[in-house]
Write an enzyme that holds these catalytic residues in place. Structure first.
Site, mmCIF file in Angstrom:
data_model
loop_
_atom_site.group_PDB
_atom_site.id
_atom_site.type_symbol
_atom_site.label_atom_id
_atom_site.label_comp_id
_atom_site.label_asym_id
_atom_site.label_seq_id
_atom_site.Cartn_x
_atom_site.Cartn_y
_atom_site.Cartn_z
ATOM 1 N N ASP A 261 -2.289 9.513 -10.608
ATOM 2 C CA ASP A 261 -2.231 8.420 -11.595
ATOM 3 C C ASP A 261 -0.794 8.169 -12.040
ATOM 4 O O ASP A 261 -0.388 7.015 -12.264
ATOM 5 C CB ASP A 261 -3.099 8.763 -12.806
ATOM 6 C CG ASP A 261 -4.588 8.682 -12.484
ATOM 7 O OD1 ASP A 261 -4.939 8.120 -11.426
ATOM 8 O OD2 ASP A 261 -5.406 9.185 -13.299
ATOM 9 N N GLU B 5 -4.815 2.481 -4.187
ATOM 10 C CA GLU B 5 -3.361 2.498 -4.144
ATOM 11 C C GLU B 5 -2.788 1.206 -3.586
ATOM 12 O O GLU B 5 -1.608 1.136 -3.239
ATOM 13 C CB GLU B 5 -2.879 3.683 -3.300
ATOM 14 C CG GLU B 5 -3.131 3.559 -1.801
ATOM 15 C CD GLU B 5 -4.538 3.996 -1.383
ATOM 16 O OE1 GLU B 5 -4.744 4.251 -0.202
ATOM 17 O OE2 GLU B 5 -5.424 4.100 -2.265
ATOM 18 N N ASN C 29 -3.107 12.928 -3.925
ATOM 19 C CA ASN C 29 -4.264 13.307 -4.759
ATOM 20 C C ASN C 29 -4.810 14.664 -4.342
ATOM 21 O O ASN C 29 -5.145 15.501 -5.192
ATOM 22 C CB ASN C 29 -5.356 12.245 -4.649
ATOM 23 C CG ASN C 29 -5.101 11.069 -5.578
ATOM 24 O OD1 ASN C 29 -4.402 11.201 -6.581
ATOM 25 N ND2 ASN C 29 -5.656 9.912 -5.251
ATOM 26 N N ASP D 112 0.852 -1.195 0.000
ATOM 27 C CA ASP D 112 0.000 0.000 0.000
ATOM 28 C C ASP D 112 0.886 1.242 0.000
ATOM 29 O O ASP D 112 1.859 1.334 0.768
ATOM 30 C CB ASP D 112 -0.911 -0.004 1.229
ATOM 31 C CG ASP D 112 -1.920 1.117 1.192
ATOM 32 O OD1 ASP D 112 -2.977 0.927 0.555
ATOM 33 O OD2 ASP D 112 -1.658 2.183 1.780
#
Length: 446
Positions: A333, A359, A324, A316
């Site tokens: 992205d 993620e 973000n 993770d």
């Protein structure tokens, strides 16, 4: 509409067009315009007057022109010559080539000729034709006489004669010893058109009036037209026959090719299906497997039916939401793509990387025990920490490792690995934690 039906329609149209053209040509041949050749005062050809004095007779012929007609005055005198006559001759020979005129395409002739007074004897009409098979250029008598005798010229005026009704005199055939192949009339090289008094003329003075002679015919003969039509139809028939044979041969030859093509198509379809299934099994952003793509790895068994050795590494990205929120989803992205590329570049060829969601990623390691899986996870953690990221970001990741136990269900196995990841995140992130117990008994291990 299929190509085959279109081809058949095209063939039918071409056949219909050819039939229509054939009918039109036949109608034009019999009812269309005719070509004509008129011999008279304005014919522009040389004209000779002949009588029997050249054969030892005493008859005298004299030709005068009266407006648009010729007047032939004939004084028939009895003599030792048996067949007295007077004659006018239109000379059709070309002064350069020496050939006459081809009248073979003319079918009829209309004669505007009569005596000034009705007579018991007729008028002889002759077409003199040259054929090198039997004629001698220096001997006019060797040329063929195509003749016909006309009677009652006052009553039947003008007279229309079919050229096919003309005959070759028997005396000429006998005199020249002509073979049977040449007994019939010929008009392909006519060198003279002769108009003379008839056979039973008696001594006396006579006057013959010649207005004109008009030949009529087709631009091509019936025989030529028939030959052209037969040639066209025969050629098209041969083309159709050859084309049909060629198509049949090609069709026979293509049967095996068609079967091979079908087999190749099936193979291609299978390949395309596999590609589609592979695309469906992959994450569109990172190109690695998705959850569905990773599912088969949990069904692997050893040859003896026991569970194959398998370890999972849950990964993770630490604090991905901040990336973000601060830099936007486009940068997020980019981080996900670089993250997947970095993991893929540093794993083994038989390891399977999948995006589990958001993620979070999962690395399935077949034939790998917990110790080796931990070593790989630690290697990946350092690689992530050392990778250059977009916008100069500092990115780290947390790792949870587990090895599947004998008889453990995929759900429990995944739950343990996920729990180990949860422990890694709870213990400060950017670290590797493992579990070798079920989730309920999980003890975090550094």
């Amino acid at each position: 509409m299929t190509m085959a039906i279109q081809q058949e329609i095209t063939k039918a149209r071409l056949l219909g067009l050819l039939i229509l053209i054939t009918l039109l040509l036949l109608l034009l041949q019999y009812y269309g315009p005719q070509k004509t050749l008129v011999l008279g005062t304005d014919a522009g050809v040389r004209i000779e007057t002949i009588d029997d004095r050249g054969n030892g007779g005493a008859s005298i012929a004299h030709l005068t022109r009266d407006g648009e007609r010729f007047i032939l005055d004939c004084d028939i005198v009895a003599s030792s010559y048996t067949w007295p006559y007077c004659e006018i001759s239109f000379i059709l020979t070309d002064d350069v080539t020496g050939r006459g005129i081809d009248l073979s395409t003319f079918t009829e002739v209309e004669l505007h000729i009569h005596y000034s007074q009705p007579q018991d004897f007729g008028i002889r009409f002759q077409l003199v034709n040259f054929n090198p098979a039997y004629a001698n250029p220096g001997d006019t008598n060797s040329q063929k006489y195509n003749a016909i005798e006309l009677y009652d010229t006052h009553i039947r005026y003008p007279q229309l004669i079919e050229l096919s009704h003309m005959q070759v005199p028997t005396w000429w055939l006998s005199q020249g010893k002509i073979p049977p192949d040449y007994w019939g009339p010929e008009f392909d090289d006519v060198r003279g058109v002769q108009i003379a008094t008839g056979e039973r003329v008696t001594p006396g003075k006579y006057q013959m009036i010649i207005e004109h002679v008009e030949f009529r015919g087709k631009y091509i003969s019936d025989h030529q037209l028939l030959l052209v039509l037969v040639s066209i139809w025969t050629a098209l028939g041969l083309i159709y026959f050859v084309n049909t044979l060629r198509k049949a041969k090609l069709e026979l030859q293509s049967n095996k090719q068609r079967q091979m093509q079908l087999e190749s198509l099936n193979k291609l379809l299978n390949q395309e299906q596999q590609k589609l299934e592979e695309r469906l099994a992959r994450d569109p952003l990172t190109g690695v497997l998705n959850r569905e793509g990773l599912a088969p790895v949990f069904q692997q068994l050893n040859p003896d039916g026991t569970q194959a050795l398998l370890s999972l590494i849950f990964i993770d990205i630490d604090h991905f939401k901040r990336i973000n929120d601060q830099y936007g989803h486009n940068v997020g992205d980019q981080v996900l793509l670089v993250f997947a590329q970095s993991l893929s570049a540093n794993t083994r060829g038989h390891d399977l990387l999948a995006r589990w969601g958001g993620e979070e990623f999962v690395l399935a390691c077949p034939d790998t025990n917990i110790e080796n899986a931990l070593g790989l996870a630690e290697k990946l953690r350092r690689c992530i920490e050392e990778t250059e990221w977009p916008k100069g970001l500092k990115v780290t990741a947390s790792f949870g490792v587990a090895q599947q136990m004998e008889g453990e269900s995929p759900t429990d196995f995944i739950g343990r690995a996920d729990k180990a990841l949860y422990v890694a995140k709870a213990q400060g992130r950017n670290c590797v934690r493992s579990s070798q117990q079920p989730p309920a008994q999980l003890i975090a291990v550094k």
